[in-house]
Design a protein around this motif. Structure first.
Motif, PDB file in Angstrom:
ATOM      1  N   GLN A   1       0.843  -1.185   0.000  1.00  0.00           N
ATOM      2  CA  GLN A   1       0.000   0.000   0.000  1.00  0.00           C
ATOM      3  C   GLN A   1       0.881   1.238   0.000  1.00  0.00           C
ATOM      4  O   GLN A   1       1.636   1.454   0.953  1.00  0.00           O
ATOM      5  CB  GLN A   1      -0.929   0.015   1.206  1.00  0.00           C
ATOM      6  CG  GLN A   1      -1.944   1.136   1.171  1.00  0.00           C
ATOM      7  CD  GLN A   1      -3.037   0.951   2.210  1.00  0.00           C
ATOM      8  OE1 GLN A   1      -2.866   0.257   3.202  1.00  0.00           O
ATOM      9  NE2 GLN A   1      -4.190   1.560   1.977  1.00  0.00           N
TER      10      GLN A   1
ATOM     11  N   ARG B   1      -4.576  -0.706  -1.088  1.00  0.00           N
ATOM     12  CA  ARG B   1      -3.676  -1.858  -1.012  1.00  0.00           C
ATOM     13  C   ARG B   1      -3.822  -2.689  -2.283  1.00  0.00           C
ATOM     14  O   ARG B   1      -4.942  -2.932  -2.760  1.00  0.00           O
ATOM     15  CB  ARG B   1      -4.004  -2.680   0.229  1.00  0.00           C
ATOM     16  CG  ARG B   1      -3.017  -3.773   0.520  1.00  0.00           C
ATOM     17  CD  ARG B   1      -3.105  -4.205   1.981  1.00  0.00           C
ATOM     18  NE  ARG B   1      -4.429  -4.591   2.394  1.00  0.00           N
ATOM     19  CZ  ARG B   1      -4.752  -4.888   3.654  1.00  0.00           C
ATOM     20  NH1 ARG B   1      -3.839  -4.830   4.602  1.00  0.00           N
ATOM     21  NH2 ARG B   1      -5.984  -5.244   3.961  1.00  0.00           N
TER      22      ARG B   1
ATOM     23  N   ASP C   1      -7.961  -8.050  -1.832  1.00  0.00           N
ATOM     24  CA  ASP C   1      -7.357  -8.092  -0.497  1.00  0.00           C
ATOM     25  C   ASP C   1      -8.301  -8.644   0.565  1.00  0.00           C
ATOM     26  O   ASP C   1      -8.263  -8.210   1.720  1.00  0.00           O
ATOM     27  CB  ASP C   1      -6.834  -6.714  -0.097  1.00  0.00           C
ATOM     28  CG  ASP C   1      -7.934  -5.689   0.106  1.00  0.00           C
ATOM     29  OD1 ASP C   1      -7.646  -4.610   0.643  1.00  0.00           O
ATOM     30  OD2 ASP C   1      -9.090  -5.985  -0.267  1.00  0.00           O
TER      31      ASP C   1
END
Length: 121
Positions: free
Chosen positions: A39, A45, A106
């Protein structure tokens, strides 16, 4: 439960190398697929690389192919990310993750606390 602890981040000049490590603990840690995300400041991220529990079929995002290598040592419950020819755009907090499935999103089950990588130009 799987606990993940990253190490190996730091400050490096463009063109340099770093190796990140992620130590996993927990009864079934070696059976999980492992991944690295990063990130950058002000950004979401993003997926970097992943490796299956069997250590085959590594997966990389296009921007790191040919420069980064993910590997794992199941005997040590550790996954590595060798980063070569680093660029300033590789700067960010790098997170280790574990999940039964490999995904570029993620939504992995377990995360480490992150380690800072800074690449100066």
């Amino acid at each position: 439960q799987v606990q993940l602890v990253e190490s190996g981040g730091g400050l490096v000049q463009a063109g340099g190398s770093l190796r990140l490590s992620c130590a996993a603990s927990g009864r079934t840690a070696s059976t999980y697929n492992m991944g690295w995300f990063r990130q950058a400041p002000g950004k979401e991220r993003e997926f970097v690389a992943a490796i299956r529990w069997s250590a085959d079929d590594p997966d990389y995002t296009d921007s790191v192919k040919g420069r980064f290598t993910i590997s794992r040592d199941n005997a040590k419950n550790t996954v590595y990310l060798q980063m070569n020819n680093l660029k300033p755009e590789d700067t960010g907090v790098y997170y280790c993750a574990a999940d039964p499935l490999v995904s570029h999103s993620d939504n992995w089950d377990y995360w480490g606390q992150g380690t800072q990588v800074t690449v100066s130009s």
